[in-house]
Design an enzyme around this catalytic site. Sequence first.
Site, PDB file in Angstrom:
ATOM      1  N   LYS A 116      25.935  53.778  55.546  1.00 28.10           N
ATOM      2  CA  LYS A 116      25.755  54.984  56.362  1.00 28.10           C
ATOM      3  C   LYS A 116      27.031  55.364  57.120  1.00 28.10           C
ATOM      4  O   LYS A 116      27.324  56.540  57.290  1.00 28.10           O
ATOM      5  CB  LYS A 116      24.615  54.766  57.363  1.00 28.10           C
ATOM      6  CG  LYS A 116      23.216  54.736  56.722  1.00 28.10           C
ATOM      7  CD  LYS A 116      22.150  54.503  57.788  1.00 28.10           C
ATOM      8  CE  LYS A 116      20.855  53.985  57.205  1.00 28.10           C
ATOM      9  NZ  LYS A 116      19.927  54.965  56.733  1.00 28.10           N
ATOM     10  N   GLU A 200      23.864  56.833  66.989  1.00 23.84           N
ATOM     11  CA  GLU A 200      23.668  58.280  66.836  1.00 23.84           C
ATOM     12  C   GLU A 200      22.963  58.824  68.057  1.00 23.84           C
ATOM     13  O   GLU A 200      22.132  58.127  68.658  1.00 23.84           O
ATOM     14  CB  GLU A 200      22.765  58.567  65.620  1.00 23.84           C
ATOM     15  CG  GLU A 200      23.497  58.541  64.317  1.00 23.84           C
ATOM     16  CD  GLU A 200      22.597  58.872  63.128  1.00 23.84           C
ATOM     17  OE1 GLU A 200      21.417  59.240  63.332  1.00 23.84           O
ATOM     18  OE2 GLU A 200      23.080  58.749  61.998  1.00 23.84           O
ATOM     19  N   HIS A 235       8.924  56.039  60.311  1.00 21.73           N
ATOM     20  CA  HIS A 235      10.066  56.474  59.486  1.00 21.73           C
ATOM     21  C   HIS A 235       9.778  56.471  57.995  1.00 21.73           C
ATOM     22  O   HIS A 235      10.697  56.543  57.185  1.00 21.73           O
ATOM     23  CB  HIS A 235      11.314  55.621  59.777  1.00 21.73           C
ATOM     24  CG  HIS A 235      11.704  55.620  61.224  1.00 21.73           C
ATOM     25  ND1 HIS A 235      11.968  56.781  61.920  1.00 21.73           N
ATOM     26  CD2 HIS A 235      11.841  54.615  62.113  1.00 21.73           C
ATOM     27  CE1 HIS A 235      12.254  56.476  63.173  1.00 21.73           C
ATOM     28  NE2 HIS A 235      12.174  55.172  63.320  1.00 21.73           N
ATOM     29  N   GLU A 275      19.916  64.178  52.873  1.00 22.83           N
ATOM     30  CA  GLU A 275      18.938  64.217  53.954  1.00 22.83           C
ATOM     31  C   GLU A 275      19.607  64.692  55.238  1.00 22.83           C
ATOM     32  O   GLU A 275      20.663  64.168  55.624  1.00 22.83           O
ATOM     33  CB  GLU A 275      18.339  62.817  54.183  1.00 22.83           C
ATOM     34  CG  GLU A 275      17.534  62.307  53.000  1.00 22.83           C
ATOM     35  CD  GLU A 275      16.756  61.024  53.318  1.00 22.83           C
ATOM     36  OE1 GLU A 275      15.738  60.787  52.649  1.00 22.83           O
ATOM     37  OE2 GLU A 275      17.164  60.262  54.226  1.00 22.83           O
ATOM     38  N   GLU A 293      21.967  61.018  55.511  1.00 19.43           N
ATOM     39  CA  GLU A 293      22.408  60.150  54.416  1.00 19.43           C
ATOM     40  C   GLU A 293      22.142  60.839  53.085  1.00 19.43           C
ATOM     41  O   GLU A 293      21.446  61.845  53.024  1.00 19.43           O
ATOM     42  CB  GLU A 293      21.697  58.800  54.457  1.00 19.43           C
ATOM     43  CG  GLU A 293      20.204  58.887  54.206  1.00 19.43           C
ATOM     44  CD  GLU A 293      19.578  57.507  54.014  1.00 19.43           C
ATOM     45  OE1 GLU A 293      20.321  56.518  53.876  1.00 19.43           O
ATOM     46  OE2 GLU A 293      18.351  57.433  53.983  1.00 19.43           O
ATOM     47  N   ASN A 295      20.662  60.115  49.218  1.00 12.52           N
ATOM     48  CA  ASN A 295      19.986  59.214  48.292  1.00 12.52           C
ATOM     49  C   ASN A 295      20.458  59.556  46.889  1.00 12.52           C
ATOM     50  O   ASN A 295      20.241  60.671  46.410  1.00 12.52           O
ATOM     51  CB  ASN A 295      18.476  59.347  48.410  1.00 12.52           C
ATOM     52  CG  ASN A 295      17.978  58.779  49.722  1.00 12.52           C
ATOM     53  OD1 ASN A 295      18.498  57.774  50.216  1.00 12.52           O
ATOM     54  ND2 ASN A 295      17.005  59.419  50.315  1.00 12.52           N
ATOM     55  N   ARG A 297      19.695  59.167  43.803  1.00 11.94           N
ATOM     56  CA  ARG A 297      18.666  58.878  42.784  1.00 11.94           C
ATOM     57  C   ARG A 297      17.611  59.972  42.849  1.00 11.94           C
ATOM     58  O   ARG A 297      17.695  60.861  43.681  1.00 11.94           O
ATOM     59  CB  ARG A 297      18.017  57.536  43.100  1.00 11.94           C
ATOM     60  CG  ARG A 297      17.505  57.525  44.540  1.00 11.94           C
ATOM     61  CD  ARG A 297      16.606  56.376  44.868  1.00 11.94           C
ATOM     62  NE  ARG A 297      16.428  56.225  46.287  1.00 11.94           N
ATOM     63  CZ  ARG A 297      15.557  56.873  47.044  1.00 11.94           C
ATOM     64  NH1 ARG A 297      14.766  57.794  46.504  1.00 11.94           N
ATOM     65  NH2 ARG A 297      15.462  56.654  48.337  1.00 11.94           N
TER      66      ARG A 297
HETATM   67  P1  ADP Z   1      16.493  55.126  56.227  1.00 11.50           P
HETATM   68  O1  ADP Z   1      17.731  55.054  55.371  1.00 11.50           O
HETATM   69  O2  ADP Z   1      16.070  53.789  56.719  1.00 11.50           O
HETATM   70  O3  ADP Z   1      15.389  55.918  55.617  1.00 11.50           O
HETATM   71  P2  ADP Z   1      17.382  57.384  57.802  1.00 11.50           P
HETATM   72  O4  ADP Z   1      18.737  57.364  58.376  1.00 11.50           O
HETATM   73  O5  ADP Z   1      17.161  58.185  56.562  1.00 11.50           O
HETATM   74  O6  ADP Z   1      16.936  55.872  57.559  1.00 11.50           O
HETATM   75  O7  ADP Z   1      16.345  57.820  58.899  1.00 11.50           O
HETATM   76  C1  ADP Z   1      14.937  57.730  58.670  1.00 11.50           C
HETATM   77  C2  ADP Z   1      14.182  58.576  59.667  1.00 11.50           C
HETATM   78  O8  ADP Z   1      14.502  58.203  61.025  1.00 11.50           O
HETATM   79  C3  ADP Z   1      14.501  60.059  59.613  1.00 11.50           C
HETATM   80  O9  ADP Z   1      13.758  60.724  58.629  1.00 11.50           O
HETATM   81  C4  ADP Z   1      14.134  60.502  61.020  1.00 11.50           C
HETATM   82  O10 ADP Z   1      12.744  60.649  61.138  1.00 11.50           O
HETATM   83  C5  ADP Z   1      14.537  59.322  61.883  1.00 11.50           C
HETATM   84  N1  ADP Z   1      15.900  59.498  62.418  1.00 11.50           N
HETATM   85  C6  ADP Z   1      17.045  59.147  61.813  1.00 11.50           C
HETATM   86  N2  ADP Z   1      18.108  59.461  62.570  1.00 11.50           N
HETATM   87  C7  ADP Z   1      17.634  60.023  63.690  1.00 11.50           C
HETATM   88  C8  ADP Z   1      18.243  60.560  64.889  1.00 11.50           C
HETATM   89  N3  ADP Z   1      19.559  60.568  65.079  1.00 11.50           N
HETATM   90  N4  ADP Z   1      17.431  61.077  65.844  1.00 11.50           N
HETATM   91  C9  ADP Z   1      16.085  61.053  65.690  1.00 11.50           C
HETATM   92  N5  ADP Z   1      15.461  60.559  64.607  1.00 11.50           N
HETATM   93  C10 ADP Z   1      16.216  60.051  63.611  1.00 11.50           C
END
Ligand code: ADP
Length: 671
Positions: A116, A200, A235, A275, A293, A295, A297
């Site tokens: 990430k 973040e 999540h 995403e 991030e 994905n 795939r």
């Molecule tokens: P993973 O790779 O574990 O799926 P992500 O980075 O895609 O993790 O985040 C998964 C979820 O977490 C997102 O869909 C969102 O709901 C929440 N999330 C991620 N980053 C933030 C953020 N900076 N603020 C609030 N919620 C977040």
Amino acid sequence: MFKKILIANRGEIACRVIRTAKNLGVKTVAVYSDADRSALHVELADEAVHIGASPVSESYLLKENIIAAALSTGAEAVHPGYGFLSENPDFVDAVEAAGLIFIGPSAASIRAMGLKDAAKALMEKAKVPVVPGYHGDMQEPGFLAAKANEIGFPVLIKARAGGGGKGMRRVNDARDFSSALASCRSEARSSFGDDRVLLEKYILNPRHIEVQVFGDNHGNVVHLYERDCSLQRRHQKVIEEAPAPGMTAEMREAMTSAAVTAAKAINYSGAGTIEFIVDGANGLRPDGFWFMEMNTRLQVEHPVTELITGLDLVEWQLRVASGEPLPLQQDDIGIEGHAFEARLYAEDVPKGFLPAIGTLEHLSFAPDARIDTGVVEKSIISPFYDPMIAKIIFHGKDRSDALDGLYAALRHTQVAGTVTNKDFLANLTRHQGFASGIVDTGLIERDIDQLTNSTKITREVIAIAALISLLDVPKSSGSDPYSLIGAFSLWGATNNTIYMKYAGEAIRVDVLSVNGNDYECLVAGENIFMPQCSIMCRHDASGKPVYKFSSGNKTELAYARWPNHVAIFDESLTSTFEIPDPLVQAGAQGAGSDLIISPMPGLVKKVTAIAGANVGKGDSLIVLEAMKMEHTLVAPRDGVLAEVNVREGDQVIDGAVLVALLPAAEEGKTP
Ligand code: ADP
């Protein structure tokens, strides 16, 4: 186009890939573990190769075995599906080193997006907006705490190698930062073998909106519009939709062009998803979305994009991997209507969404929804893999039409043999905020009580379960086990007591046949009159029998039966009852029988039967305690007791012969 491909996956996604390959005339090779010997993907593929034991680390994650299977069957390419090895760049290298084609992006693209922190640095360079925060190399706790103060609370600590919602901690207050950091690190270390984190800004009212992109090996990249995946629990996505509710032309332009820029920055080829996290506090604003991030795939939720674009994403993957240019240019790709996808899982919702297992004793879906599944009736949901049963996908002319369609499809979904999250999904589709398009990632958590509050079972449904167990008596022989249906007379006595279990609780129902097909059922102290009861068996389009119970006050309820069980499907609620075999109960109570059989497992409280004694019909022989109730077993006819097999204090099993009468023909003979 390829002649033969291997699918390095299982379940619904393996079946999904096989479907498109078949349409394109491409032969398929499935791989399978011990537990998947008779899985649907194995049956659907042209060939199948066993690759190891049931745990994923001993089969679906074994690169060498999968590549050996591809080589031995003459497959030219490998489709990884999602999960497992799909985002593993070392696997891509190994596939290519073996002279095979990986149906997906290059190892370099996967590596660029794999961590990430590095991905965010890359995106910043490409001028794609990223969430404000810190994603540098410094990992010293004091330094990170100072950075968190600078960013401003709440902040989110994320494992840089994280995925699947793991390795994330929200911190609301500076005082909690160091302990949250330590626990995030230890989770990251044990889950991903890498404890480095990034910080973040925590976006309040966050929405998850992602853009589907597609690249080819000729430098072209297009987008296939967005999906909204804001309905999440811990999540994890629960219901996804496309397009995003409230999307404006301006916002879409900003997001899709950022996504295409991101994909081009890493020379992306194949299907990918960018995403974004979106600040949904005041509607969608082009300055209120940030890269989270990529994905690299196919996503679980790709079908909603397929339904609104009318395109087959797996077909595009195969074309691109075989060297063809993208089938369409950006201007030729449009969208129509709205689509939803709900993930149906074997999950115990009241027990905190605990993954469940079981044999799917009954499985049927709505005919007008798209169902992506890897199981059929009698398939086993094992503890080894993700307990997904199916993705229920519905396309409508607009959002409310599609949501109504999804609700109806969920109501028509019948699963018996395991618990599912179907009722929870149906409740979500009826959630007022969600229905009006107000979505954010916190919705489910906020309203969890309301969403998991199932309709309570009614006494009427309990009475119906008892009636089904009495009326629908499968014949023990003959080709059609249900040929008795239609003959509604109860054996012998008109008074029957049925003992059942519902959710672990014992229930007793006394059924009195009052007149023809009218019954009176005493359930928990209340008398329920059930007039004009009948049982019907129809055949659906595929020739499968569908059983229904109907009565004057309840018009048609579908049900399923398997040994010692009845499941009743009432609206979105499935009520499963454990019922000892009615033939055993009948045997124990029926006139003329020679055996007194235990109708259920229990404790022998009292034995009044004595071998050799003369008894009269109705004399008490044994008192059994079962399901917290005493049950008196009586002599079914006048006669002589031949044997008594139990003593007070014995535990007996269901169906055990407790007492036998001397056969009527032998009475009076001298031994
Ligand atoms: P993973 O790779 O574990 O799926 P992500 O980075 O895609 O993790 O985040 C998964 C979820 O977490 C997102 O869909 C969102 O709901 C929440 N999330 C991620 N980053 C933030 C953020 N900076 N603020 C609030 N919620 C977040």
